[in-house]
Write an enzyme that holds these catalytic residues in place. Sequence first.
Site: not given
Ligand code: DX5
Ligand code: ZN
Length: 219
Positions: A137, A8, A197, A66, A35, A68, A142-145, A175-177, A37, A33
Amino acid sequence: MNKTVLPSLLSSDFSQFKCEMARLREAGVTHVHWDIMDGHFVPNLTFGPGVIAAVRPHTDFFFDTHLMVKEPSFLIPAFQNAGVDLLTIHWEAVTHVDRVIAEIHECGMQAGIALNPATPACVLEDILPLVDLVLVMTVNPGFGGQQFLPYTLDKMARLRRMIDASGRDIVLEVDGGINEKTMPRVVEAGVDWVVAGSAVFNADDLKTSFSKLNGCFAS
Ligand code: DX5
Ligand code: ZN
């Protein structure tokens, strides 16, 4: 179906997209990917089609995008012109889901549908044959990490069964975590594409982190 990890770009260096593409290519990546937003559907703002268009000439990666974004219909032609291959909308962000999926296809892109963690798989029962990809999801978007939500594993397995029963070539993506601990669990649930990501970009060595995650598909 080629199973793969998709870095990502949300966790990449926004000032260096061209260099990041070269670094990812060197690591063996084939799909990335994006993102997108809007600051309304999710409480964060990233980039739009203009940025993707600027990066497109520097890579032949598959662009998995993606959205959002609330009611993104008006943006679809701009993403096509930017060189996006697949555009995923959120089920929760669109009133006329069927119509928007048709608009994406009419523009010559593949269409995906994303579900927030709290949205059940059953909402896709009737429209599954219309899409090329389902995105589960595994964090609130909304956020990475963020931390992976384990209750989404059941939904993945359910969707795997629904897709297999449909007999269609529909990609199941999460996608996510995702990290070294959660990756084997989603692979076991039967997913095809895994977005990662922070686990890819925040590691000491990008090539090693990508290979380790991608290697989970083989084991
Ligand atoms: C969250 C994004 C993800 C995000 C994943 O809203 O859609 O694509 O970047 O990040 P990680 O892998 O750090 O959870
Ligand atoms: Zn995403």
